[in-house]
Scaffold this active site. Structure first.
Site, mmCIF file in Angstrom:
data_model
loop_
_atom_site.group_PDB
_atom_site.id
_atom_site.type_symbol
_atom_site.label_atom_id
_atom_site.label_comp_id
_atom_site.label_asym_id
_atom_site.label_seq_id
_atom_site.Cartn_x
_atom_site.Cartn_y
_atom_site.Cartn_z
ATOM 1 N N CYS A 67 0.850 -1.197 0.000
ATOM 2 C CA CYS A 67 0.000 0.000 0.000
ATOM 3 C C CYS A 67 0.884 1.245 0.000
ATOM 4 C CB CYS A 67 -0.905 0.039 1.229
ATOM 5 S SG CYS A 67 -2.090 -1.327 1.330
ATOM 6 N N PHE A 268 -10.050 -7.557 -25.848
ATOM 7 C CA PHE A 268 -9.260 -7.890 -24.649
ATOM 8 C C PHE A 268 -10.201 -8.530 -23.635
ATOM 9 C CE2 PHE A 268 -7.292 -4.204 -26.668
ATOM 10 C CZ PHE A 268 -5.983 -4.618 -26.838
ATOM 11 N N ASP A 336 -11.183 -3.373 -22.981
ATOM 12 C CA ASP A 336 -10.568 -3.373 -21.650
ATOM 13 C C ASP A 336 -9.092 -3.759 -21.790
ATOM 14 O OD1 ASP A 336 -9.936 -3.475 -18.979
ATOM 15 O OD2 ASP A 336 -11.068 -5.310 -18.560
ATOM 16 N N CYS A 362 -7.241 0.600 -16.782
ATOM 17 C CA CYS A 362 -6.514 0.564 -15.505
ATOM 18 C C CYS A 362 -5.384 1.586 -15.503
ATOM 19 C CB CYS A 362 -5.991 -0.833 -15.218
ATOM 20 S SG CYS A 362 -4.883 -1.473 -16.488
#
Length: 405
Positions: A67, A268, A336, A362
């Protein structure tokens, strides 16, 4: 020690002061001090904290690199991710409607790759520290589903069996309908005795499936993933949306965009995350670069009930994008792509005049680049929704609607 005022966060989540000076785990407006090493600030002390600074919920945060933003409030992280996507589009001269962000809850990651190394006393499993080869154990990780946390001791036993003393294994753990799906890379070279030992290990640990360097060693129960009405068995280590909540948010957006379209192309397509649910109302042509994934998609469709026709094609869309004459027969397209975007495919899509496009991404930067191509060709970017599947990280996903103006 010299003091610095943090002006903004970079794309990797580091605070940036004038210089530039990069200071990890700091926030805009904070005054900090530390030891300057080149343009990196180390041994950081917060002199004046931001009102958005919070106590990190996970005790592993300081040593773990999984993180980057647990020191920031949830509201700050949501604003920052929205602004990241908004700024990427603004750099391309594009404005649009922004929908409320969808955020996955803690303890919801259903798939993760952990690093595993043998030690003198046994083995060590966890995530790498920030910019480090050191593995941090994560027994109280706030990202992973509890069932993945419970599987971490199993990966240590697996390392004792199949890891070399010098190397490090990458073990991908995925929750499935059949149980735990495990795929290993970086282990010992597979030979007869090791294969037999691994098969016995999979049985003893009651794993759904165990794969070694892409080769399936044992399948006790098919490790199914459910996409709409279809149950699919993906190939080992295949892509899967990180959380069920994130997948549901992306799918809801895609369904809305596709609407009543009768013929849909899914580019994709992976193993059918969008293609198979969309087949409840439309005929779908799914295109994906890996044959094993299209085979899994096709088998899932054939064994499902109540779906319209789904065809699939294994095709490298970077080298051989679908051309306008192939795309023109569809009422809607879903795309995608991976982080690099789909520059070649989008260039052809822009010329095809498909009425509506559902774009999942993304990477806001490559998305904005490809959005510019579509807008220049006469499309309108109707809206964008940011979807945060990777809580407390800098990773930013989105779904967006393009329509012909």
């Amino acid at each position: 020690m010299p003091e610095f005022t943090i002006q903004r966060l970079g794309h990797q989540g580091d605070g940036i002061a004038q210089g530039p000076v990069f200071a990890p785990r700091t926030l805009p407006g904070e005054v900090v001090s530390g030891t300057l090493d080149g343009n990196q600030l180390a041994d950081i002390r917060i002199v004046t904290p931001s009102s958005d600074r919070v106590q990190p919920p996970c005790r592993h945060y300081r040593s773990c690199g999984g993180c980057q933003l647990q020191h920031a409030s949830d509201d700050f992280v949501a604003r920052w991710k929205q602004d990241f996507a908004r700024t990427a589009l603004a750099a391309q001269g594009i404005d649009t409607e922004w929908r409320d962000m969808a955020i996955s809850p803690p303890h919801s990651r259903r798939r993760a790759t952990v690093a595993v190394r043998r030690t003198k006393k046994g083995a060590l499993t966890g995530f790498h520290g920030r910019a480090s080869g050191t593995i941090t154990e994560i027994p109280d990780c706030h990202l992973l589903d509890p069932d993945l946390i419970a599987a971490l001791p199993m990966t240590e036993a697996l390392a004792a069996l199949g890891a070399s003393r010098k190397g490090e294994m990458a073990v991908t753990l995925t929750l499935s309908g059949g149980g735990l799906d495990v795929a290993v890379k970086g282990g010992k070279v597979l030979d007869g005795p090791l294969e037999m030992a691994l098969a016995q290990f999979a049985e003893a640990q009651r794993l759904a499936r165990l794969a070694w360097e892409g080769e399936t060693i044992a399948t006790r129960i098919p490790p199914t993933q459910v996409f709409g009405r279809a149950a699919v068995v993906p190939p080992p280590g295949a892509f899967l949306q990180a959380t069920a909540e994130g997948e549901a948010a992306l799918l809801a957006g895609v369904r809305e965009i596709v609407g009543a379209a009768k013929r849909v192309a899914d580019l994709f397509a992976g193993c059918g995350t969008f293609a198979l649910p969309l087949a409840e109302t439309a005929e779908v042509h799914a295109v994906e670069g890996e044959k094993a994934m299209t085979a899994a998609l096709d088998k899932g469709w054939r064994e499902a009930q109540g779906l319209k026709r789904v065809t699939s094609e294994a095709r490298d869309l970077f080298r051989r994008p679908l051309m306008p004459d192939e795309l023109s027969r569809f009422d809607a397209v879903v795309i995608d792509p991976p982080r690099a975007g789909a520059e070649a495919q989008v260039a052809e899509l822009a010329q095809a005049a498909v009425p509506v496009i559902a774009h999942v991404s993304c990477n806001p930067v490559s998305f904005a680049r490809d959005a510019r191509t579509l807008v220049d060709a006469g499309y309108r970017l109707d809206w964008v929704q940011v979807v945060d599947q990777f809580r407390w990280s800098v990773h930013t996903e989105l779904v967006a609607q393009f329509s012909r103006t």
